[in-house]
Design a protein around this motif. Structure first.
Motif, PDB file in Angstrom:
ATOM      1  N   SER A   9       0.812  -1.087  -0.034  1.00 49.58           N
ATOM      2  CA  SER A   9       0.029  -0.161   0.101  1.00 49.58           C
ATOM      3  C   SER A   9       0.980   1.090  -0.026  1.00 49.58           C
ATOM      4  O   SER A   9       1.723   1.355   0.867  1.00 49.58           O
ATOM      5  N   ARG A  11      -0.392   4.088   0.444  1.00 52.95           N
ATOM      6  CA  ARG A  11      -1.391   5.251   1.273  1.00 52.95           C
ATOM      7  C   ARG A  11      -0.569   5.685   2.476  1.00 52.95           C
ATOM      8  O   ARG A  11      -0.109   4.594   3.096  1.00 52.95           O
ATOM      9  N   SER A  14      -1.725   3.723   5.534  1.00 54.40           N
ATOM     10  CA  SER A  14      -2.023   2.400   5.218  1.00 54.40           C
ATOM     11  C   SER A  14      -1.976   1.738   6.798  1.00 54.40           C
ATOM     12  O   SER A  14      -0.941   1.637   7.331  1.00 54.40           O
ATOM     13  N   THR A  15      -2.863   0.719   6.610  1.00 58.12           N
ATOM     14  CA  THR A  15      -2.731  -0.298   8.000  1.00 58.12           C
ATOM     15  C   THR A  15      -1.894  -1.170   7.793  1.00 58.12           C
ATOM     16  O   THR A  15      -1.189  -1.729   8.674  1.00 58.12           O
ATOM     17  N   ASN A  16      -1.491  -1.699   6.413  1.00 63.78           N
ATOM     18  CA  ASN A  16      -0.630  -2.650   6.270  1.00 63.78           C
ATOM     19  C   ASN A  16       0.945  -2.155   6.362  1.00 63.78           C
ATOM     20  O   ASN A  16       1.600  -2.810   7.275  1.00 63.78           O
ATOM     21  N   PRO A  76      -2.795  -4.638   0.731  1.00 62.57           N
ATOM     22  CA  PRO A  76      -4.252  -4.607   0.562  1.00 62.57           C
ATOM     23  C   PRO A  76      -4.642  -5.460  -0.511  1.00 62.57           C
ATOM     24  O   PRO A  76      -3.745  -5.838  -1.387  1.00 62.57           O
ATOM     25  N   GLU A  77      -6.086  -5.793  -1.017  1.00 58.20           N
ATOM     26  CA  GLU A  77      -6.471  -6.229  -2.066  1.00 58.20           C
ATOM     27  C   GLU A  77      -7.023  -4.705  -2.847  1.00 58.20           C
ATOM     28  O   GLU A  77      -7.690  -4.182  -2.417  1.00 58.20           O
ATOM     29  N   VAL A  79      -9.070  -4.510  -6.464  1.00 56.52           N
ATOM     30  CA  VAL A  79      -9.929  -5.055  -7.310  1.00 56.52           C
ATOM     31  C   VAL A  79      -9.524  -6.601  -7.588  1.00 56.52           C
ATOM     32  O   VAL A  79      -9.334  -6.989  -8.564  1.00 56.52           O
ATOM     33  N   ARG A  80      -9.681  -6.989  -6.595  1.00 57.80           N
ATOM     34  CA  ARG A  80      -9.542  -8.530  -6.305  1.00 57.80           C
ATOM     35  C   ARG A  80      -8.200  -9.196  -6.653  1.00 57.80           C
ATOM     36  O   ARG A  80      -7.941 -10.253  -6.798  1.00 57.80           O
ATOM     37  N   ARG A 112     -10.410  -9.251   5.110  1.00 56.71           N
ATOM     38  CA  ARG A 112     -10.896  -9.473   3.621  1.00 56.71           C
ATOM     39  C   ARG A 112      -9.713  -9.611   2.830  1.00 56.71           C
ATOM     40  O   ARG A 112      -8.549  -9.704   3.271  1.00 56.71           O
ATOM     41  N   MET A 142      -8.626  -3.251   9.314  1.00 56.71           N
ATOM     42  CA  MET A 142      -9.330  -2.539   8.001  1.00 56.71           C
ATOM     43  C   MET A 142      -9.688  -1.229   8.579  1.00 56.71           C
ATOM     44  O   MET A 142     -10.533  -1.150   9.571  1.00 56.71           O
TER      45      MET A 142
HETATM   46  C1  FMN Z   1      -8.822   1.007  -5.732  1.00 57.52           C
HETATM   47  C2  FMN Z   1      -9.339   0.168  -4.456  1.00 57.52           C
HETATM   48  C3  FMN Z   1      -9.900  -1.205  -4.715  1.00 57.52           C
HETATM   49  C4  FMN Z   1     -10.070  -2.093  -3.965  1.00 57.52           C
HETATM   50  N1  FMN Z   1     -10.560  -3.241  -4.087  1.00 57.52           N
HETATM   51  C5  FMN Z   1     -10.952  -4.386  -2.956  1.00 57.52           C
HETATM   52  C6  FMN Z   1     -11.233  -5.764  -3.443  1.00 57.52           C
HETATM   53  O1  FMN Z   1     -11.356  -5.729  -4.456  1.00 57.52           O
HETATM   54  N2  FMN Z   1     -11.775  -6.437  -2.235  1.00 57.52           N
HETATM   55  C7  FMN Z   1     -11.386  -5.936  -1.096  1.00 57.52           C
HETATM   56  O2  FMN Z   1     -11.761  -6.614  -0.031  1.00 57.52           O
HETATM   57  N3  FMN Z   1     -11.138  -4.734  -0.764  1.00 57.52           N
HETATM   58  C8  FMN Z   1     -10.856  -3.733  -1.633  1.00 57.52           C
HETATM   59  N4  FMN Z   1     -10.401  -2.555  -1.353  1.00 57.52           N
HETATM   60  C9  FMN Z   1     -10.305  -2.080   0.041  1.00 57.52           C
HETATM   61  C10 FMN Z   1      -8.648  -2.368   0.720  1.00 57.52           C
HETATM   62  O3  FMN Z   1      -8.082  -3.634   0.287  1.00 57.52           O
HETATM   63  C11 FMN Z   1      -8.668  -2.065   1.932  1.00 57.52           C
HETATM   64  O4  FMN Z   1      -9.281  -1.279   2.390  1.00 57.52           O
HETATM   65  C12 FMN Z   1      -7.322  -2.494   2.650  1.00 57.52           C
HETATM   66  O5  FMN Z   1      -7.658  -2.542   4.104  1.00 57.52           O
HETATM   67  C13 FMN Z   1      -6.560  -0.939   2.556  1.00 57.52           C
HETATM   68  O6  FMN Z   1      -5.162  -1.609   2.896  1.00 57.52           O
HETATM   69  P1  FMN Z   1      -4.295  -0.079   3.758  1.00 57.52           P
HETATM   70  O7  FMN Z   1      -4.749   0.583   4.689  1.00 57.52           O
HETATM   71  O8  FMN Z   1      -2.836  -0.937   3.752  1.00 57.52           O
HETATM   72  O9  FMN Z   1      -3.991   0.915   2.335  1.00 57.52           O
HETATM   73  C14 FMN Z   1      -9.932  -1.461  -2.450  1.00 57.52           C
HETATM   74  C15 FMN Z   1      -9.479  -0.348  -2.126  1.00 57.52           C
HETATM   75  C16 FMN Z   1      -9.104   0.374  -3.286  1.00 57.52           C
HETATM   76  C17 FMN Z   1      -8.677   1.683  -2.737  1.00 57.52           C
END
Ligand code: FMN
Length: 179
Positions: A9, A11, A14-16, A76-77, A79-80, A112, A142
């Motif tokens: 991530s 961001r 970011s939580t990660n 993070p994930e 778009v899957r 997730r 999250m």
């Molecule tokens: C562009 C975008 C696409 C995402 N797609 C998914 C997804 O397909 N499935 C899911 O579970 N979360 C999805 N998320 C949510 C992130 O995976 C989730 O908020 C994650 O905890 C963020 O991690 P971070 O805090 O380290 O940035 C998406 C977030 C963004 C910004």
């Protein structure tokens, strides 16, 4: 023992990244865990830019991977799938020698993201024969702020889970070393 932490991530909050930051703070004295901060600034991978033509940032990244005894990845994930920045960083490593026998484990900061985790396991198991899919730790963080992530992880129960994870990884690195 030198370990490198990679967050998928970019961001700021970011939580990660915050989770990996807590791992660095909680690591036992014999484990030097450092978070790599340059992932978002790596140029887009092209085979044309490998070797002699590699940008300085890429060489620094490859060097950091080379010098680490093991790598912890958290992402993070999106778009899957695997975020483009993380996959791009992995692509830069594929044709070199640095990644092939590198011990790697995954950590995850969400309840997730199972599609991304499955894909990342496939990719990491392809680039390194010492990727350990069994050794894995996951926290439902999250949407938490970095401060809350730190508060959550640096409580007694979670701290001992993280320290145990790092120690198990360290043991795996030593035991799987066939050189
Ligand atoms: C562009 C975008 C696409 C995402 N797609 C998914 C997804 O397909 N499935 C899911 O579970 N979360 C999805 N998320 C949510 C992130 O995976 C989730 O908020 C994650 O905890 C963020 O991690 P971070 O805090 O380290 O940035 C998406 C977030 C963004 C910004």
């Amino acid at each position: 023992m030198k370990l490198l932490a990679l967050s998928g991530s970019a961001r700021t909050a970011s939580t990660n990244t915050a989770m990996l930051d807590s791992f660095c703070r909680l690591a036992p004295p014999d484990i030097d865990l450092v978070l790599y901060h340059g992932l978002a600034d790596l140029p887009i991978f092209s085979p044309d830019r490998e070797g002699e033509n590699a940008p300085a940032m890429v060489n620094e990244f490859i060097c950091a991977v080379h010098q680490a005894d093991g790598i912890i990845v958290a992402s993070p994930e999106y778009v899957r799938g695997i975020p483009g920045g993380l996959k791009n960083a992995i692509d830069w490593l594929v044709s070199g020698d640095e990644i092939i026998a590198k011990p790697i484990v995954l950590a995850h900061a969400s309840h997730r993201g199972s599609d991304m985790l499955a894909s990342l396991r496939l990719v990491l198991g392809t680039v390194s024969h010492r990727f350990n899919a069994e050794l894995f730790v996951q926290f439902p963080l999250m949407s938490q702020t970095p401060q809350d992530v730190r508060r959550t992880l640096e409580t007694k129960g979670n701290t001992s889970m993280i320290v145990a994870f790092l120690k198990e990884f360290s043991t795996y690195i030593v035991q799987s070393d066939t050189d």
